[in-house]
Design a protein around this motif. Sequence first.
Motif, PDB file in Angstrom:
ATOM      1  N   HIS A  47      -8.775  18.057  17.741  1.00  0.00           N
ATOM      2  CA  HIS A  47      -9.954  17.266  18.078  1.00  0.00           C
ATOM      3  C   HIS A  47     -10.948  18.123  18.858  1.00  0.00           C
ATOM      4  CE1 HIS A  47      -7.831  13.474  17.058  1.00  0.00           C
ATOM      5  NE2 HIS A  47      -6.779  14.134  17.515  1.00  0.00           N
ATOM      6  N   ARG A  48     -12.201  17.987  18.508  1.00  0.00           N
ATOM      7  CA  ARG A  48     -13.286  18.676  19.211  1.00  0.00           C
ATOM      8  C   ARG A  48     -13.020  20.178  19.335  1.00  0.00           C
ATOM      9  NH1 ARG A  48     -12.481  13.821  21.398  1.00  0.00           N
ATOM     10  NH2 ARG A  48     -10.958  14.604  22.890  1.00  0.00           N
ATOM     11  N   ASN A  93     -14.258  15.141  26.516  1.00  0.00           N
ATOM     12  CA  ASN A  93     -14.830  16.009  25.483  1.00  0.00           C
ATOM     13  C   ASN A  93     -14.122  17.347  25.365  1.00  0.00           C
ATOM     14  OD1 ASN A  93     -17.066  14.198  24.810  1.00  0.00           O
ATOM     15  ND2 ASN A  93     -17.815  14.670  26.866  1.00  0.00           N
ATOM     16  N   GLY A 143     -16.464  18.912  13.089  1.00  0.00           N
ATOM     17  CA  GLY A 143     -15.723  18.121  14.057  1.00  0.00           C
ATOM     18  C   GLY A 143     -16.558  17.344  15.055  1.00  0.00           C
ATOM     19  N   GLY A 164     -15.332  13.008  12.647  1.00  0.00           N
ATOM     20  CA  GLY A 164     -15.142  14.438  12.903  1.00  0.00           C
ATOM     21  C   GLY A 164     -13.949  15.013  12.157  1.00  0.00           C
ATOM     22  N   LYS A 165     -13.193  14.149  11.456  1.00  0.00           N
ATOM     23  CA  LYS A 165     -12.014  14.586  10.713  1.00  0.00           C
ATOM     24  C   LYS A 165     -11.952  13.848   9.380  1.00  0.00           C
ATOM     25  CE  LYS A 165      -8.249  15.108  13.178  1.00  0.00           C
ATOM     26  NZ  LYS A 165      -7.108  14.774  14.065  1.00  0.00           N
ATOM     27  N   GLY A 204      -4.006  19.116  17.721  1.00  0.00           N
ATOM     28  CA  GLY A 204      -3.655  18.121  16.723  1.00  0.00           C
ATOM     29  C   GLY A 204      -2.182  17.746  16.774  1.00  0.00           C
ATOM     30  N   GLN A 230      -8.657  19.111  22.022  1.00  0.00           N
ATOM     31  CA  GLN A 230      -7.285  18.596  22.044  1.00  0.00           C
ATOM     32  C   GLN A 230      -6.525  19.102  20.823  1.00  0.00           C
ATOM     33  OE1 GLN A 230      -7.012  14.354  22.455  1.00  0.00           O
ATOM     34  NE2 GLN A 230      -8.438  14.267  24.164  1.00  0.00           N
ATOM     35  N   GLU A 277      -1.605  18.357  11.842  1.00  0.00           N
ATOM     36  CA  GLU A 277      -2.907  17.681  11.865  1.00  0.00           C
ATOM     37  C   GLU A 277      -3.953  18.550  12.545  1.00  0.00           C
ATOM     38  OE1 GLU A 277      -3.506  14.928  10.399  1.00  0.00           O
ATOM     39  OE2 GLU A 277      -1.872  13.484  10.566  1.00  0.00           O
ATOM     40  N   THR A 303     -10.290  19.084  10.270  1.00  0.00           N
ATOM     41  CA  THR A 303     -11.636  19.072  10.838  1.00  0.00           C
ATOM     42  C   THR A 303     -12.661  19.010   9.717  1.00  0.00           C
ATOM     43  OG1 THR A 303     -10.901  20.351  12.751  1.00  0.00           O
ATOM     44  CG2 THR A 303     -13.266  20.317  12.296  1.00  0.00           C
ATOM     45  N   THR A 335      -4.860  15.176   8.252  1.00  0.00           N
ATOM     46  CA  THR A 335      -6.273  15.158   8.632  1.00  0.00           C
ATOM     47  C   THR A 335      -6.696  16.563   9.038  1.00  0.00           C
ATOM     48  OG1 THR A 335      -5.694  14.572  10.917  1.00  0.00           O
ATOM     49  CG2 THR A 335      -6.171  12.768   9.410  1.00  0.00           C
ATOM     50  N   SER A 351     -15.083   8.377  24.627  1.00  0.00           N
ATOM     51  CA  SER A 351     -15.422   9.737  24.186  1.00  0.00           C
ATOM     52  C   SER A 351     -16.475  10.401  25.058  1.00  0.00           C
ATOM     53  CB  SER A 351     -15.920   9.710  22.737  1.00  0.00           C
ATOM     54  OG  SER A 351     -17.176   9.047  22.650  1.00  0.00           O
TER      55      SER A 351
END
Length: 374
Positions: free
Chosen positions: A240-241, A109, A149, A208-209, A114, A112, A237, A143, A141, A193
């Motif tokens: 993530h999160r 979690n 996200g 989330g994207k 892009g 990260q 891009e 958020t 892509t 995840s």
Amino acid sequence: MADKRDYYDVLGVGKDASDDEVKKAYRKLARQYHPDVNKASDAETKFKEVKEAYDVLSDGQQRARYDQYGHIDPNQGMGGGFGGGDFGGGLGDIFDMFFGGGGGRRDPNAPQRGSDLQYTMTIEFKEAVFGKETDITIPRTETCDTCFGSGAKPGTKPDTCNVCKGSGQQEFVQNTPLGQMRNRRPCSHCNGSGKIIKEKCNTCSGAGKVKKQRKIHVRIPGGVDDGAQLRMTGEGEGGHRGGPAGDLYIIIRVKPHDFFVRENDDILCEIPLTFTQAALGDEIEIPTLTEKVKLKIPAGTQTGTFFRLKGKGVPRLRGTGQGDQHVRVIVVTPSKLSDEQKELLRQFSSHDGAHTHEQEQSFFDRMKRAFRGD
């Protein structure tokens, strides 16, 4: 346990080895004997032996007990021993250790970054010389603006996976002749995840994207050349999160020019001259990147002669000033002559014959001397 090799001998270190020395020796041997790298029949057995030795010697308490009692663990009696055939996280943890995990588990979690994107832009010759501003549109892509996200419907939040307890991994224990071996794999319930989304966001369907067409304003500096690479931070891009976006790399391709040729910061071109202009001299007009300038051609100019126009080249991308323009003159021999022109050339040749003969003799004399090595 009497047939077990001494752990210090397994790693090839002395009993006074520091923690760093133990770790360094383990890394080297683990790479050497890893079954995915070493296909020898005994590689897996040696790898497990190295891993077991490291597990003991890298732990302060276990190492102290081992130094005192050897392979016999006093807390387990004669039937037990250090390591017990349990190789911790298995092969996955080894790769984490070598390739950025530092030996620990990765938080599924954690934010990260892009991915980076690449875009190829083709521009005109003079646009590369003087620079250009333009807008480009790239698919990427980003958020999700609805759930920010998380992938969950607004007003809700993801739940912790009850299978992996939020770790994103499931542990599998396999009994082998050498003991139990544990392996970790991405959790099949949450796809690694660590979270379960019961009510998904309607905009991104829980991802989330979302995919978007992004318009980006690009400033190309004057002086870029073919193959140059521009980096636009944060235009790749989406992360993530909550992680940062990647970067956009723009590769420049420059179209060739009909007249000019570029060589680093200099410009090259060729200008035709008539026989009369070359023989008698002239003042001609030369096109440059910005204007037309006068160039004086001395009498007797030979074909292939270069003239330099200082400061008429390409602006230097790093630094100040500009390169030069180099003009190469080519004396053009007429292919069609009138009878009168032919007669005039014959008269010229008859008057210039002696001089021409002397020039030819001089040329052949120089060539002979060159062959003789004079």
